[in-house]
Scaffold this motif. Structure first.
Motif, PDB file in Angstrom:
ATOM      1  N   THR A 166       0.850  -1.196   0.000  1.00 14.75           N
ATOM      2  CA  THR A 166       0.000   0.000   0.000  1.00 14.75           C
ATOM      3  C   THR A 166       0.887   1.247   0.000  1.00 14.75           C
ATOM      4  O   THR A 166       2.038   1.217   0.426  1.00 14.75           O
ATOM      5  CB  THR A 166      -0.928   0.031   1.225  1.00 14.75           C
ATOM      6  N   GLU A 167       0.318   2.329  -0.492  1.00 14.08           N
ATOM      7  CA  GLU A 167       1.039   3.603  -0.527  1.00 14.08           C
ATOM      8  C   GLU A 167       0.021   4.715  -0.737  1.00 14.08           C
ATOM      9  O   GLU A 167      -1.037   4.498  -1.342  1.00 14.08           O
ATOM     10  CB  GLU A 167       2.068   3.609  -1.661  1.00 14.08           C
TER      11      GLU A 167
ATOM     12  N   CYS B  19      -3.796   3.825  -1.142  1.00 18.93           N
ATOM     13  CA  CYS B  19      -3.968   3.007  -2.341  1.00 18.93           C
ATOM     14  C   CYS B  19      -3.344   1.625  -2.164  1.00 18.93           C
ATOM     15  O   CYS B  19      -2.311   1.475  -1.505  1.00 18.93           O
ATOM     16  CB  CYS B  19      -3.294   3.666  -3.547  1.00 18.93           C
ATOM     17  N   TYR B  20      -3.991   0.631  -2.768  1.00 19.93           N
ATOM     18  CA  TYR B  20      -3.369  -0.664  -2.941  1.00 19.93           C
ATOM     19  C   TYR B  20      -2.473  -0.573  -4.183  1.00 19.93           C
ATOM     20  O   TYR B  20      -2.834   0.074  -5.170  1.00 19.93           O
ATOM     21  CB  TYR B  20      -4.406  -1.760  -3.168  1.00 19.93           C
ATOM     22  N   ILE B  21      -1.327  -1.248  -4.142  1.00 19.66           N
ATOM     23  CA  ILE B  21      -0.467  -1.322  -5.317  1.00 19.66           C
ATOM     24  C   ILE B  21      -0.693  -2.675  -5.978  1.00 19.66           C
ATOM     25  O   ILE B  21      -0.327  -3.718  -5.438  1.00 19.66           O
ATOM     26  CB  ILE B  21       1.017  -1.146  -4.948  1.00 19.66           C
TER      27      ILE B  21
ATOM     28  N   TRP C 249      -1.771   2.032  -8.767  1.00 15.76           N
ATOM     29  CA  TRP C 249      -2.099   2.495  -7.425  1.00 15.76           C
ATOM     30  C   TRP C 249      -3.612   2.728  -7.389  1.00 15.76           C
ATOM     31  O   TRP C 249      -4.116   3.682  -7.975  1.00 15.76           O
ATOM     32  CB  TRP C 249      -1.348   3.779  -7.101  1.00 15.76           C
TER      33      TRP C 249
ATOM     34  N   ILE D 168      -1.197   8.209  -2.430  1.00 12.06           N
ATOM     35  CA  ILE D 168      -1.045   9.101  -3.577  1.00 12.06           C
ATOM     36  C   ILE D 168      -1.831  10.366  -3.271  1.00 12.06           C
ATOM     37  O   ILE D 168      -3.064  10.316  -3.139  1.00 12.06           O
ATOM     38  CB  ILE D 168      -1.563   8.458  -4.883  1.00 12.06           C
TER      39      ILE D 168
ATOM     40  N   ARG E 224       2.131  -1.561 -12.900  1.00 13.98           N
ATOM     41  CA  ARG E 224       1.801  -1.330 -11.492  1.00 13.98           C
ATOM     42  C   ARG E 224       0.721  -0.255 -11.422  1.00 13.98           C
ATOM     43  O   ARG E 224       0.838   0.792 -12.055  1.00 13.98           O
ATOM     44  CB  ARG E 224       3.027  -0.890 -10.694  1.00 13.98           C
TER      45      ARG E 224
END
Length: 213
Positions: free
Chosen positions: A97-98, A105-107, A126, A100, A124
């Protein structure tokens, strides 16, 4: 849709997508000196993309798999980018996850299976963990080089109440180019016949109407 830079276009897009196939038609509405130019693209599961381009009054040219890397209207998008559905690739995995722009967001990491044919070795995405829409997409070549980044700059509610990306910025690292896409007036439940998804259909500019009209 408006690619930024020297050229800007207003484009009508018609499409139908399933997990196994995609058909799309892009036709220029503006500027008037290029009105009627268009491209038809088709891609089925395990098959290379194909299609046709049309320039009025009567120049219809076939496109084969070797031409799918050609740019669409000089933008950072190729014909392949317009028709490829990497979310349907065989290999899909969550890689963490990260955030933005403050949104969690899930990656999602997508890779083509043995039967898929693509210029990319990995994509990839997001994906907003609440609204489930992609806020950033990065496409990588088989060598691992980043080829393209697509950022969502605006999200709108469409005609059936779903939130969808409306404004996108496409950065192509290979060409050092940027393309701005402004998607508006998205409509679903439109009557589209099979005949509208064929090369010969590019010869006419039809404005679809919803089944409620």
């Amino acid at each position: 849709s408006e690619p930024a830079g020297k050229n800007s276009f207003q484009i009508q897009i018609k499409g139908r997508r399933t997990k196994s196939s995609t058909d799309v038609v892009y036709q220029i509405l503006w500027p008037k000196e290029r009105k009627g130019e268009g491209v038809f693209l088709r891609k089925g599961a395990g098959r290379s993309a194909s299609g046709a381009t049309f320039v009025p009054p009567d120049t219809l040219r076939s496109l084969d798999s070797s031409q799918m890397k050609e740019p669409f209207l000089g933008s950072g998008l190729s014909y392949e980018d317009l028709v490829e559905n990497f979310f349907s690739w065989e290999q899909q995995a969550i890689g963490g996850t990260e955030e933005i722009n403050g949104v969690s967001c899930y990656i999602l990491e997508s890779k083509p299976g043995k039967g898929a044919r693509s210029s990319y070795g990995k994509v990839r995405s997001w994906v907003d963990s609440r609204r489930f829409i992609p806020l950033r997409i990065e496409k990588y070549l088989a060598s691992g080089q980043l080829a393209q980044r697509i950022d969502t700059s605006n999200v709108v509610t469409d005609d059936i109440g779903r939130q969808v990306p409306a404004n996108l910025t496409v950065r192509d690292s290979r060409k050092n180019s940027t393309t701005e896409l402004d998607g508006s007036r998205i409509k679903h439940d439109i009557r589209l016949d099979d005949a509208e998804f064929a090369p010969e259909a590019l010869r006419q500019m039809n404005i679809p109407r919803s089944s409620a009209d």
